[in-house]
Design a protein around this motif. Sequence first.
Motif, PDB file in Angstrom:
ATOM      1  N   TYR A   3       0.893  -1.232   0.125  1.00 14.09           N
ATOM      2  CA  TYR A   3       0.050   0.172   0.134  1.00 14.09           C
ATOM      3  C   TYR A   3       0.820   1.290  -0.120  1.00 14.09           C
ATOM      4  O   TYR A   3       0.762   2.082  -0.653  1.00 14.09           O
ATOM      5  N   TRP A   4       1.835   1.373   0.966  1.00 15.45           N
ATOM      6  CA  TRP A   4       2.635   2.453   0.976  1.00 15.45           C
ATOM      7  C   TRP A   4       3.517   2.748  -0.237  1.00 15.45           C
ATOM      8  O   TRP A   4       3.900   3.591  -0.983  1.00 15.45           O
ATOM      9  N   PHE A   5       4.112   1.526  -1.032  1.00 16.28           N
ATOM     10  CA  PHE A   5       4.622   1.604  -1.783  1.00 16.28           C
ATOM     11  C   PHE A   5       4.057   2.318  -3.144  1.00 16.28           C
ATOM     12  O   PHE A   5       4.423   2.953  -4.045  1.00 16.28           O
ATOM     13  N   MET A   6       2.856   1.579  -3.499  1.00 15.88           N
ATOM     14  CA  MET A   6       2.043   1.991  -4.545  1.00 15.88           C
ATOM     15  C   MET A   6       1.640   3.491  -4.403  1.00 15.88           C
ATOM     16  O   MET A   6       1.553   4.421  -5.140  1.00 15.88           O
ATOM     17  N   LYS A   7       1.275   3.816  -3.208  1.00 15.51           N
ATOM     18  CA  LYS A   7       0.856   5.373  -3.017  1.00 15.51           C
ATOM     19  C   LYS A   7       1.897   6.246  -3.210  1.00 15.51           C
ATOM     20  O   LYS A   7       1.790   7.410  -3.682  1.00 15.51           O
ATOM     21  N   THR A   8       3.118   5.936  -2.719  1.00 24.51           N
ATOM     22  CA  THR A   8       4.144   6.781  -2.691  1.00 24.51           C
ATOM     23  C   THR A   8       4.947   6.789  -3.970  1.00 24.51           C
ATOM     24  O   THR A   8       5.614   7.939  -4.367  1.00 24.51           O
ATOM     25  N   PHE A   9       5.049   5.618  -4.586  1.00 26.78           N
ATOM     26  CA  PHE A   9       5.863   5.601  -5.940  1.00 26.78           C
ATOM     27  C   PHE A   9       5.261   5.282  -7.008  1.00 26.78           C
ATOM     28  O   PHE A   9       5.866   5.571  -8.056  1.00 26.78           O
ATOM     29  N   VAL A  10       4.212   4.790  -7.026  1.00 28.88           N
ATOM     30  CA  VAL A  10       3.567   4.372  -8.286  1.00 28.88           C
ATOM     31  C   VAL A  10       2.289   5.279  -8.724  1.00 28.88           C
ATOM     32  O   VAL A  10       2.418   6.204  -9.349  1.00 28.88           O
ATOM     33  N   LEU A  11       1.163   4.980  -8.053  1.00 29.73           N
ATOM     34  CA  LEU A  11      -0.331   5.443  -8.093  1.00 29.73           C
ATOM     35  C   LEU A  11      -0.124   6.896  -7.957  1.00 29.73           C
ATOM     36  O   LEU A  11      -0.662   7.930  -8.759  1.00 29.73           O
ATOM     37  N   GLY A  12       0.255   7.098  -6.725  1.00 25.23           N
ATOM     38  CA  GLY A  12       0.365   8.505  -5.920  1.00 25.23           C
ATOM     39  C   GLY A  12       0.971   9.599  -7.124  1.00 25.23           C
ATOM     40  O   GLY A  12       0.296  10.599  -7.409  1.00 25.23           O
ATOM     41  N   PRO A  13       2.236   9.528  -7.346  1.00 20.57           N
ATOM     42  CA  PRO A  13       2.950  10.306  -8.392  1.00 20.57           C
ATOM     43  C   PRO A  13       2.136  10.612  -9.755  1.00 20.57           C
ATOM     44  O   PRO A  13       2.112  11.603 -10.182  1.00 20.57           O
TER      45      PRO A  13
END
Length: 267
Positions: A3-13
């Motif tokens: 969750y943290w990885f997707m939000k911070t580095f993938v989906l979020g940006p």
Amino acid sequence: MFYWFMKTFVLGPVLKLLFRPWVKGLDNVPAQGAAILASNHLSFSDSIFMPVMVPRPVVFLAKSEYFTGTGIKGRLTAAFFRLTNQLPMDRSGGAASAQSLNAGMDVLKSGSLLGIYPEGTRSPDARLYRGKVGVARLALQARVPVIPVAMIGTDKVQPIGKRVPNIRRIGMIFGEPLDFSRYYGMEDDRLIQRSVTDEIMYELMRLSGQEYVDEYAAVVKLRQTGKAQVAGPDAGKGTTSATPTAGPEQVPPPAAGEDGPEAPGTV
């Protein structure tokens, strides 16, 4: 971690770059401790955009069908929902829905943020529909504040039935926390449940600017497909717009047949 990885580095940006979401009132979300984020529901993408902008993880109750798909696509969808902090919500009513509510209660007891759509399903026409009382039961039983969240423009980004989203700006407004401590200990009272739910819906109407319809969205969808005769207690009820009650002085009686469990709202 996923969750943290997707939000911070993938989906979020990616989402922030393409959709340039604007946010108001984010400081109304507590930095720690349990709370319910009760949102209007315009699009499938609501469950993606909101968590991206909230600093803390948000656990959503998502419809159980997302977790039971078959084939490669179904398994990938189920895996994605589980890895992104979403829990299956059975909307069939009775014991199954009550068990799903218990899962939401566990989230709140752990001190986390729980995302709920009180309408129970996506709006069929961008209007705001009657809320189900599960959100009230959870708020009163867990004794936590409710933060109303108005999603703006997500129905234009991904209308119902559209797989590929339109690239346009969206927004969200986080209202001030709603304190229902005056009702603690009365969570089993149906009139109190309806009063609390209507107060939440009133705030969502005020923040979002949506037209309010005093009818369940699921009933409208059934009527649109010619199945309104199996829609339950509100079948046959008109779509007259009304303002939801916002306090104990205007508590409406429960609708006929509305004495069974209600789900708090799902995708």
